[in-house]
Design a protein around this motif. Structure first.
Motif, short mmCIF file in Angstrom:
data_model
loop_
_atom_site.label_atom_id
_atom_site.label_comp_id
_atom_site.label_asym_id
_atom_site.label_seq_id
_atom_site.Cartn_x
_atom_site.Cartn_y
_atom_site.Cartn_z
N LYS A 1 -6.00 -4.30 -8.15
CA LYS A 1 -7.12 -3.58 -8.10
C LYS A 1 -5.94 -2.20 -7.82
O LYS A 1 -6.63 -1.49 -8.03
N LEU A 2 -4.54 -2.60 -7.43
CA LEU A 2 -3.55 -0.86 -7.59
C LEU A 2 -3.46 -0.19 -7.65
O LEU A 2 -2.86 0.44 -7.67
N GLN A 3 -3.52 -1.18 -9.16
CA GLN A 3 -2.76 -0.38 -9.84
C GLN A 3 -3.37 0.50 -10.69
O GLN A 3 -3.22 1.68 -11.08
N SER A 4 -4.89 0.88 -10.04
CA SER A 4 -5.31 1.81 -10.28
C SER A 4 -5.50 2.82 -9.72
O SER A 4 -5.38 4.38 -10.06
N GLN A 5 -4.08 3.27 -8.73
CA GLN A 5 -3.60 3.96 -7.48
C GLN A 5 -2.43 4.67 -8.91
O GLN A 5 -2.26 4.88 -8.15
N GLY A 6 -2.22 3.93 -9.76
CA GLY A 6 -1.32 4.47 -10.44
C GLY A 6 0.57 3.91 -9.77
O GLY A 6 1.48 4.08 -10.32
N LYS A 7 0.35 2.49 -9.10
CA LYS A 7 0.71 2.01 -8.88
C LYS A 7 1.61 0.69 -10.06
O LYS A 7 0.95 0.52 -10.25
N GLU B 1 1.03 -1.55 0.37
CA GLU B 1 -0.01 -0.13 -0.15
C GLU B 1 1.31 1.27 0.22
O GLU B 1 0.28 2.36 -0.37
N GLN B 2 2.05 1.07 0.40
CA GLN B 2 2.81 2.00 0.73
C GLN B 2 3.56 2.37 -0.54
O GLN B 2 4.27 4.07 -0.91
N ALA B 3 3.89 2.31 -1.54
CA ALA B 3 4.79 1.29 -2.42
C ALA B 3 4.23 2.26 -4.29
O ALA B 3 2.98 1.86 -4.18
N ASP B 4 5.19 2.67 -4.64
CA ASP B 4 4.87 3.29 -5.63
C ASP B 4 5.44 2.44 -7.02
O ASP B 4 4.45 1.82 -7.95
N LEU B 5 6.01 1.41 -6.54
CA LEU B 5 6.92 0.46 -7.47
C LEU B 5 6.76 -0.77 -6.27
O LEU B 5 7.14 -0.99 -5.57
N ILE B 6 5.55 -2.24 -7.28
CA ILE B 6 5.87 -3.76 -5.77
C ILE B 6 6.66 -4.49 -6.99
O ILE B 6 6.11 -4.46 -8.02
N LEU B 7 7.37 -4.98 -6.58
CA LEU B 7 7.93 -5.84 -7.11
C LEU B 7 8.12 -7.35 -6.24
O LEU B 7 8.46 -7.03 -5.45
#
Ligand code: SAM
Ligand code: SF4
Length: 535
Positions: A75-81, A46-52
């Motif tokens: 679903k977090l893609q919609s937040q720009g992640k 949740e805190q991340a811009d980039l999830i690896l």
């Protein structure tokens, strides 16, 4: 070296690691690369811009787990992640990952980590550009999303890593200058999808050497000495996912070991899929005398001032030489533990697995280890249910457990893997039969370990203090033989994590020992072949 780090944009990333120690250490280098690129590591998606996800494809379950994760957080893609898949699944599946999980922007195989910094730059630039492309209302990726949902993922390890600036070490080597972006491919679609791939094939000569490595433990750390594998065991994807064998120079390994010692590390673990096939590439004709064999490198790392323990994994019986046992005999800092995967006790199965040794040749190596001056703990890996494994073959594996008397066995059900020669073999063993054999083998080994560990009661072992277990009011220690030894402390003196102390063993379980801390300092303890005594 502590945490004054180059900082450009303070984007955040989350990294989850699946699989073996090689992957854990790759992640430490990936974290180093990202921090150097101006990113900051966070502990939740949740805190991340980039999830690896740094992935493992050694068995099917491990592979499916990553698609399960990707589906969970889509679903977090919609937040720009943005999402990236690294490691063995990335290498194996390549661009197919974009089809299964269209929200993924970055796919970087293990053989392409060298290009990661450049790929991150591409990702940022493409992200900025894509932001400017208006996306038609309601447009989806336009690709199928058939991410797999896994119900049972119990037996796969995963390790979340986060960087602690105090453990952050900078490798002393020339700066590479700006990250190169020429070796990866970028595709930005009108839909706004960004697709960056780094998928070097197994012919790559590049090693993943980073300027920064964010080690997760301040006392013991990994050093990769060889990458890739040329063995092509019939069941194994590693030669396809990690590329051909390429060794680092002994000078570079020793420089890293000295640097770690300077930073306060006392334990080093040398890593490679097959460390025994290490070939020092140093120098031309003039310098060839400085080339080291694996045993010489091991001894040299053990002699670095400040280093108190050296481990290595993994060994391959075909390449495991007697000189390694001689080195353990000669250099006290080399730990009393060898992990020597056997896979099967049946020569017929070893041949089918393309392991390149017989049961007798394996037992010859075991005899060398048992003849050593110190009591060397031996652990192994076993696969049950390889195609064509008969009850008789399986019984031979069980009899090998008796004959060797292992201190630990990692056992696996055979899992068919893409590209591997074993896929073409007939006589597949039903899943229930594999499960049953695994259960029998584990029960037998548990009994053997129960007996073996009982023999330690009354002896004294030196441990590195690893942590404190609050709920049990016990300290957790690890012996040179790589056994977990939990202990209590009678006095008010609390041991410090990372120090070495002597423990009297008072009890045992199949997988661990318990004991009490001795009043005298650990430097007063020495080990002999038969028992542990005071100097
Ligand atoms: N290079 C090391 C070696 O040769 O042992 C490690 C390879 S792998 C990361 C660790 C273990 O996974 C292997 O020793 C083997 O027992 C197991 N393994 C590899 N491929 C497998 C497969 N297809 N099915 C089940 N177990 C497998
Ligand atoms: Fe896989 Fe065999 Fe190489 Fe180990 S030695 S990584 S099991 S191919």
């Amino acid at each position: 070296m502590s945490g004054v780090l180059p900082s450009r944009r303070h984007k955040t990333f989350y990294l989850e690691t699946f699989g073996c120690q090689m992957n854990v250490h790759d992640s430490e280098k990936v974290v180093g690369t990202l921090i150097q690129q101006g990113y900051r590591q966070v502990e939740t998606v949740e805190q991340a811009d980039l999830i690896l996800y740094n992935t493992c494809s050694i068995r099917d379950k491990a592979e499916q787990k990553v698609f399960h994760r990707l589906a969970d957080y889509k679903k977090l893609q919609s937040q720009g992640k943005k999402f990236g898949v690294l490691g063995c699944v990335a290498q194996q599946e390549g661009v197919r990952i974009f089809e299964r999980a269209p929200h993924v922007s970055l796919v970087c195989g293990s053989a392409s980590y060298n290009n990661l910094a450049g790929m991150l730059v591409q990702l940022e630039r493409a992200g900025e550009a894509a932001h400017e492309i208006p996306r038609p209302a309601g447009e989806s990726a336009g690709l199928r999303n058939d991410a797999v949902v896994v119900e049972d993922e119990a037996d796969d390890e995963s390790a979340g890593l986060w960087a602690d600036a105090t453990h952050f070490s900078r490798t002393k080597r020339a700066r590479n200058g700006a990250p190169t972006i020429r070796d990866s491919q970028l595709e930005t679609r009108d839909s706004g999808l960004i697709r960056i791939t780094g998928l070097d094939d197994r012919q790559t000569d590049k090693c993943f050497e980073t300027e920064f490595t964010a080690r997760t433990n301040p006392h013991r750390g990994y050093i990769t000495i060889i990458e890739g594998c040329d063995k092509f065991c019939a069941y194994c994807v590693v030669p396809f996912t990690r590329g051909k064998e390429r060794s680092r120079t002994s000078q570079s390994v020793l420089a890293e070991a000295r640097q770690m010692a300077d930073l306060g590390y006392t334990e080093i673990q040398l890593l490679g899929q097959n460390v025994n096939s290490y070939k020092d590439p140093a120098g031309g004709a003039g310098k060839s005398r400085s080339r080291k064999s694996f045993a010489e490198l091991l001894a040299a790392v053990g002699e670095v001032p400040g280093i108190q323990r050296v481990r290595f994994t993994t060994s391959h019986p075909r390449d495991f030489g007697r000189d390694i046992v001689d080195a353990i005999d000669a250099v006290p800092t080399l730990c009393d533990h060898v992990h020597l995967p056997v896979q099967s006790g049946s020569t017929r199965m070893l041949d089918a697995m393309q392991r390149l040794y017989t049961r007798e040749q394996y037992m010859e190596r075991i005899a060398w280890l048992k003849a050593a001056k110190r009591d060397i703990a031996i652990t192994t890996d076993v696969i049950v249910g390889f195609p064509g494994e008969t009850e008789c073959d399986f019984q031979q594996t069980l009899s090998l457990l008796d004959e060797v008397g292992y201190d630990g066995v990692f056992s696996f059900k055979y899992s068919p893997r893409p590209n591997t020669p074993a896929l073409k073999l007939e006589d597949a063993i039903p899943e229930e039969e594999k499960a049953q054999r695994l259960e029998v083998l584990m029960a037998k080994q548990r009994e053997l370990q129960t007996i073996k560990n009982r023999n330690y009661i009354g002896t004294i072992s030196e441990v590195m203090v690893e942590a404190y277990n609050d709920s049990r009011d016990q300290w957790i220690g690890r012996t040179s033989q790589n056994k977990t030894l939990n202990f209590t402390v009678a006095s008010a003196t609390r041991p410090r994590v990372g120090t070495y102390t002597a423990i009297l063993v008072t009890g045992s379980f199949p997988n661990s020992l318990i004991g009490e801390m001795m009043p005298a300092p650990a430097s007063n303890v020495m080990t002999t072949k038969t028992e542990l005594t005071w100097k």
